[in-house]
Design an enzyme around this catalytic site. Structure first.
Site, PDB file in Angstrom:
ATOM      1  N   GLU A  41       0.826  -1.219   0.000  1.00  0.00           N
ATOM      2  CA  GLU A  41       0.000   0.000   0.000  1.00  0.00           C
ATOM      3  C   GLU A  41       0.856   1.263   0.000  1.00  0.00           C
ATOM      4  OE1 GLU A  41      -3.012   0.120  -0.678  1.00  0.00           O
ATOM      5  OE2 GLU A  41      -3.577  -1.977  -0.411  1.00  0.00           O
ATOM      6  N   TYR A 124      -7.163   5.608   4.111  1.00  0.00           N
ATOM      7  CA  TYR A 124      -7.195   4.581   3.065  1.00  0.00           C
ATOM      8  C   TYR A 124      -6.294   3.387   3.443  1.00  0.00           C
ATOM      9  CZ  TYR A 124      -5.836   1.939  -0.924  1.00  0.00           C
ATOM     10  OH  TYR A 124      -5.547   0.878  -1.720  1.00  0.00           O
ATOM     11  N   ASP A 142     -10.400   4.819  -2.344  1.00  0.00           N
ATOM     12  CA  ASP A 142      -9.333   5.370  -3.179  1.00  0.00           C
ATOM     13  C   ASP A 142      -9.964   5.950  -4.448  1.00  0.00           C
ATOM     14  OD1 ASP A 142     -10.037   3.154  -4.638  1.00  0.00           O
ATOM     15  OD2 ASP A 142      -7.997   2.397  -4.891  1.00  0.00           O
TER      16      ASP A 142
END
Ligand code: SF4
Length: 355
Positions: A41, A124, A142
């Protein structure tokens, strides 16, 4: 508030599509290891999957767990990150790895608050780690998710303003399948990336086509709406690559500007393009490079490097000198040592082009 029947329909359509049609493959998909999920991520923030993939594989190979990353020297990690840009992510990566390794005995927190307390982890990323690794009922939001939701529900409030963003985040929370948040989150992100694409979405292959408002109204190219264009700042960089006796002059960038902690050659920055004679006078008068002992090897064509809010226009001035002049703030380093340092992508691109 989304009605229950809409929520059930949405979730079911998405799940069916994911199980039958979704063939998007990525090495971190379906894994439960919070370290690898977090790593993927952070690497993928502001980076395309195709570009981030090789970096993810190199990081996992070099640092198989969070302790290995936490114990790595800063310069080594920055070198591995070289080319990915947004180096604040790399600094946060190291900071968080050390926090997890030292303060949490190598274990990532299994709560939203605990994850949000880590450097470089926003809503997120916390939702992604929380749902994929620990099954927490957190909806990821996102760009892909914002696009899918705003099109299906015909939301025309600008997604880059707080009101529009908040409305979509609330909608995402309501639609989340809390029985299987990991599958739901993965499915909606993949749908946005492969079917409901920014341009020319493949509506014919979409599980939401029959109820999608943007499809019905023919507004898929107008939604999601953005309120403004990003303002660009233009900067002019002239790098002096001064080489002498197998050494070059370099420094590590400090301060709050771009490329913090990365290395660079002697820099002259101007607000407007500089003439060649202006550069030469700077070299020979301001820096004190002795004219009779210095040969100008080359001046590159202008290279343009685009960042999110800045456009860097750059030229590289390559010189060879038999004198080791001192330039304040810079140090002479052996070429072999310089190869181990992390430079901004603009410079590595140039270095690769002249090899
Ligand atoms: Fe996106 Fe088209 Fe599906 Fe609507 S029907 S969600 S616009 S791909």
């Amino acid at each position: 508030m989304v009605e229950k029947q809409h929520k059930v329909w949405f979730s079911k359509a998405l799940k069916n599509w994911h199980l039958i049609e979704n063939n998007r493959k990525m090495p971190w998909k379906g894994i439960k290891d919070p370290y690898k999920i977090w790593l993927s991520e952070i690497i993928l923030q502001q980076t395309r999957v195709e570009q981030g993939l090789a970096y993810y594989n190199r990081f996992v190979e070099s640092y198989p767990d969070v302790h290995a990353l936490a114990n790595a020297p800063d310069n080594q990690v920055f070198k591995l990150w070289e080319g990915l840009g947004y180096y604040s992510r790399c600094r946060n990566l190291l900071k968080t790895a050390r926090t997890i390794s030292i303060e949490h005995a190598g274990l990532f927190p299994a709560s939203k608050e605990g994850l949000l307390a880590l450097s470089g982890v926003g809503h997120y990323t916390a939702a992604a780690i929380g749902s994929f690794a620990f099954g927490l009922p957190l909806a990821v939001v996102d760009g892909n998710v914002l696009r899918v939701l705003s099109r299906v529900f015909g939301i025309s409030a600008p997604i880059d303003l707080p009101a529009g963003r908040k409305a979509l985040e609330q909608l995402a929370d309501q639609l989340l399948d809390t029985n299987n948040p990991a599958l739901y989150n993965q499915a909606i992100m993949d749908l946005g990336a492969t079917v409901c694409k920014p341009r020319q979405p493949i509506c014919i292959a979409c599980p939401f086509q029959q109820k999608c408002l943007a499809f019905a109204l023919g507004t898929t190219e107008q939604i999601p709406v953005k309120s403004k264009k990003i303002k660009q700042r233009e900067r002019f960089f002239y790098y002096l690559i001064l080489e002498s006796k197998g050494k070059q002059l370099v420094r590590q960038r400090k301060g709050k500007d771009i490329w913090q902690d990365l290395f660079e050659f002697v820099l002259k920055e101007t607000d407007e393009p500089a003439e060649e004679k202006e550069l030469k006078s700077w070299l020979f008068w301001n820096l004190g490079t002795p004219k009779d002992k210095t040969a100008l090897v080359s001046i590159s064509d202008e290279m343009v490097h685009q960042l999110t809010h800045q456009k860097i226009r750059c030229r590289m001035v390559h010189l060879r000198s038999s004198a080791l002049v001192n330039v304040e703030g810079y140090q002479w380093m052996d070429l072999s040592a310089i190869k181990q340092l992390a430079f901004p992508r603009l410079i590595t691109r140039y270095q690769t082009s002249i090899r």
